[in-house]
Design a protein around this motif. Structure first.
Motif, mmCIF file in Angstrom:
data_model
loop_
_atom_site.group_PDB
_atom_site.id
_atom_site.type_symbol
_atom_site.label_atom_id
_atom_site.label_comp_id
_atom_site.label_asym_id
_atom_site.label_seq_id
_atom_site.Cartn_x
_atom_site.Cartn_y
_atom_site.Cartn_z
ATOM 1 N N ARG A 4 0.831 -1.210 0.000
ATOM 2 C CA ARG A 4 0.000 0.000 0.000
ATOM 3 C C ARG A 4 0.863 1.257 0.000
ATOM 4 O O ARG A 4 0.502 2.266 -0.605
ATOM 5 N N CYS A 8 0.777 3.946 -3.002
ATOM 6 C CA CYS A 8 0.566 5.358 -2.693
ATOM 7 C C CYS A 8 1.664 6.206 -3.332
ATOM 8 O O CYS A 8 1.379 7.239 -3.955
ATOM 9 N N ALA A 22 -4.829 11.069 -3.618
ATOM 10 C CA ALA A 22 -5.822 10.700 -2.609
ATOM 11 C C ALA A 22 -7.159 10.363 -3.270
ATOM 12 O O ALA A 22 -7.809 9.370 -2.908
ATOM 13 N N HIS A 26 -8.966 6.809 -3.199
ATOM 14 C CA HIS A 26 -10.182 6.872 -2.376
ATOM 15 C C HIS A 26 -9.846 6.971 -0.896
ATOM 16 O O HIS A 26 -10.429 6.267 -0.062
ATOM 17 N N VAL A 27 -8.899 7.833 -0.573
ATOM 18 C CA VAL A 27 -8.543 8.111 0.814
ATOM 19 C C VAL A 27 -8.390 9.627 0.964
ATOM 20 O O VAL A 27 -8.356 10.359 -0.021
ATOM 21 N N VAL A 28 -8.264 10.085 2.200
ATOM 22 C CA VAL A 28 -8.071 11.511 2.421
ATOM 23 C C VAL A 28 -6.611 11.868 2.164
ATOM 24 O O VAL A 28 -5.715 11.029 2.293
ATOM 25 N N ALA A 31 -3.940 11.035 4.729
ATOM 26 C CA ALA A 31 -3.503 9.634 4.770
ATOM 27 C C ALA A 31 -2.398 9.383 3.745
ATOM 28 O O ALA A 31 -1.450 8.637 4.015
ATOM 29 N N THR A 35 1.349 8.269 4.714
ATOM 30 C CA THR A 35 1.900 7.037 4.124
ATOM 31 C C THR A 35 3.249 7.308 3.474
ATOM 32 O O THR A 35 4.200 6.537 3.647
#
Length: 134
Positions: A4, A8, A22, A26-28, A31, A35
Protein backbone atom coordinates in the motif's frame (compact mmCIF):
# COMPACT_ATOMS: atom_id res chain seq x y z
CA UNK A 1 7.69 -1.73 3.43
CA UNK A 2 4.13 -2.49 2.40
CA UNK A 3 2.44 -2.74 -0.98
CA UNK A 4 0.00 0.00 0.00
CA UNK A 5 2.93 2.35 0.63
CA UNK A 6 4.37 1.61 -2.80
CA UNK A 7 0.96 2.01 -4.42
CA UNK A 8 0.57 5.36 -2.69
CA UNK A 9 4.03 6.50 -3.82
CA UNK A 10 3.33 5.51 -7.44
CA UNK A 11 -0.06 7.25 -7.33
CA UNK A 12 1.47 10.50 -6.02
CA UNK A 13 4.04 10.45 -8.81
CA UNK A 14 1.60 9.52 -11.57
CA UNK A 15 -1.02 12.03 -10.41
CA UNK A 16 1.62 14.74 -9.85
CA UNK A 17 0.37 15.50 -6.37
CA UNK A 18 -1.07 14.34 -3.09
CA UNK A 19 -4.63 15.57 -3.58
CA UNK A 20 -5.19 13.81 -6.92
CA UNK A 21 -3.45 10.69 -5.59
CA UNK A 22 -5.82 10.70 -2.61
CA UNK A 23 -8.82 10.90 -4.95
CA UNK A 24 -7.44 8.06 -7.07
CA UNK A 25 -6.85 5.89 -3.99
CA UNK A 26 -10.18 6.87 -2.38
CA UNK A 27 -8.54 8.11 0.81
CA UNK A 28 -8.07 11.51 2.42
CA UNK A 29 -5.05 13.59 1.48
CA UNK A 30 -3.63 13.45 5.01
CA UNK A 31 -3.50 9.63 4.77
CA UNK A 32 -1.46 9.90 1.56
CA UNK A 33 0.94 12.35 3.20
CA UNK A 34 1.30 10.14 6.28
CA UNK A 35 1.90 7.04 4.12
CA UNK A 36 4.63 8.75 2.09
CA UNK A 37 6.25 10.13 5.25
CA UNK A 38 6.21 6.65 6.78
CA UNK A 39 7.80 5.14 3.66
CA UNK A 40 10.47 7.84 3.60
CA UNK A 41 11.25 7.23 7.30
CA UNK A 42 11.45 3.48 6.74
CA UNK A 43 13.80 3.91 3.77
CA UNK A 44 15.81 6.63 5.47
CA UNK A 45 15.63 8.98 2.49
CA UNK A 46 13.28 11.61 1.08
CA UNK A 47 11.55 10.38 -2.07
CA UNK A 48 9.75 13.56 -3.09
CA UNK A 49 10.61 17.24 -3.11
CA UNK A 50 7.58 19.27 -2.10
CA UNK A 51 7.42 22.85 -3.32
CA UNK A 52 4.00 24.31 -2.67
CA UNK A 53 1.53 22.23 -4.64
CA UNK A 54 4.17 20.72 -6.89
CA UNK A 55 6.21 17.59 -6.31
CA UNK A 56 9.39 16.30 -7.90
CA UNK A 57 11.27 13.06 -7.42
CA UNK A 58 14.52 13.02 -5.52
CA UNK A 59 17.35 10.78 -6.75
CA UNK A 60 16.13 8.10 -4.33
CA UNK A 61 12.56 8.52 -5.60
CA UNK A 62 13.70 8.18 -9.22
CA UNK A 63 15.48 4.93 -8.34
CA UNK A 64 12.52 3.58 -6.37
CA UNK A 65 9.78 4.34 -8.92
CA UNK A 66 10.51 1.57 -11.47
CA UNK A 67 11.11 -0.94 -8.67
CA UNK A 68 7.85 0.06 -6.99
CA UNK A 69 5.94 -0.38 -10.24
CA UNK A 70 7.56 -3.77 -10.86
CA UNK A 71 6.76 -4.89 -7.31
CA UNK A 72 3.11 -3.86 -7.65
CA UNK A 73 2.89 -5.63 -11.04
CA UNK A 74 4.42 -8.78 -9.54
CA UNK A 75 2.00 -8.72 -6.60
CA UNK A 76 -0.94 -8.26 -9.01
CA UNK A 77 0.30 -11.16 -11.15
CA UNK A 78 0.67 -13.38 -8.07
CA UNK A 79 -2.87 -12.55 -6.96
CA UNK A 80 -4.24 -13.19 -10.45
CA UNK A 81 -2.44 -16.56 -10.60
CA UNK A 82 -4.06 -17.71 -7.38
CA UNK A 83 -7.46 -16.44 -8.50
CA UNK A 84 -7.14 -18.39 -11.76
CA UNK A 85 -6.67 -21.57 -9.76
CA UNK A 86 -9.53 -20.96 -7.35
CA UNK A 87 -12.14 -19.35 -9.50
CA UNK A 88 -11.62 -18.55 -13.10
CA UNK A 89 -9.73 -15.96 -15.07
CA UNK A 90 -9.03 -12.54 -13.57
CA UNK A 91 -6.73 -9.72 -14.52
CA UNK A 92 -6.43 -6.95 -17.06
CA UNK A 93 -6.58 -7.24 -20.82
CA UNK A 94 -4.78 -4.40 -22.60
CA UNK A 95 -5.92 -3.73 -26.17
CA UNK A 96 -4.27 -1.32 -28.58
CA UNK A 97 -5.88 -0.55 -31.93
CA UNK A 98 -5.43 1.56 -35.00
CA UNK A 99 -8.26 3.94 -35.79
CA UNK A 100 -9.22 1.90 -38.85
CA UNK A 101 -10.30 -1.54 -37.64
CA UNK A 102 -12.28 -2.36 -40.73
CA UNK A 103 -15.03 -4.89 -40.10
CA UNK A 104 -14.26 -5.51 -36.42
CA UNK A 105 -16.84 -4.21 -33.94
CA UNK A 106 -14.42 -3.92 -31.02
CA UNK A 107 -16.97 -2.61 -28.49
CA UNK A 108 -19.15 -5.66 -29.20
CA UNK A 109 -16.15 -8.01 -28.93
CA UNK A 110 -15.08 -6.45 -25.63
CA UNK A 111 -18.67 -6.58 -24.36
CA UNK A 112 -18.88 -10.30 -25.12
CA UNK A 113 -15.48 -10.83 -23.52
CA UNK A 114 -16.67 -9.03 -20.37
CA UNK A 115 -19.82 -11.17 -20.21
CA UNK A 116 -17.73 -14.35 -20.45
CA UNK A 117 -15.02 -13.16 -18.03
CA UNK A 118 -16.65 -10.70 -15.63
CA UNK A 119 -13.63 -10.70 -13.30
CA UNK A 120 -11.44 -9.31 -16.06
CA UNK A 121 -10.98 -5.62 -16.70
CA UNK A 122 -9.62 -4.10 -19.86
CA UNK A 123 -7.82 -1.01 -21.09
CA UNK A 124 -8.42 0.07 -24.66
CA UNK A 125 -6.25 2.59 -26.45
CA UNK A 126 -6.76 3.70 -29.99
CA UNK A 127 -4.12 5.29 -32.20
CA UNK A 128 -4.78 7.30 -35.31
CA UNK A 129 -1.91 7.56 -37.77
CA UNK A 130 -0.91 11.01 -38.92
CA UNK A 131 -2.06 11.34 -42.57
CA UNK A 132 1.06 13.42 -43.25
CA UNK A 133 3.15 10.26 -42.66
CA UNK A 134 1.70 8.62 -45.77
Amino acid sequence: MELRQLACFVAVVEESGFTRAAARLHVVQSAVSATIASLERELGAPLLLRTGRQIALTDAGRQLLPKARATLDAARAARDTVHEVIGGIRGTLRVGTMSSLGMIDLPAVLGQFHREYPEMSYNWRSWAPDPRDS
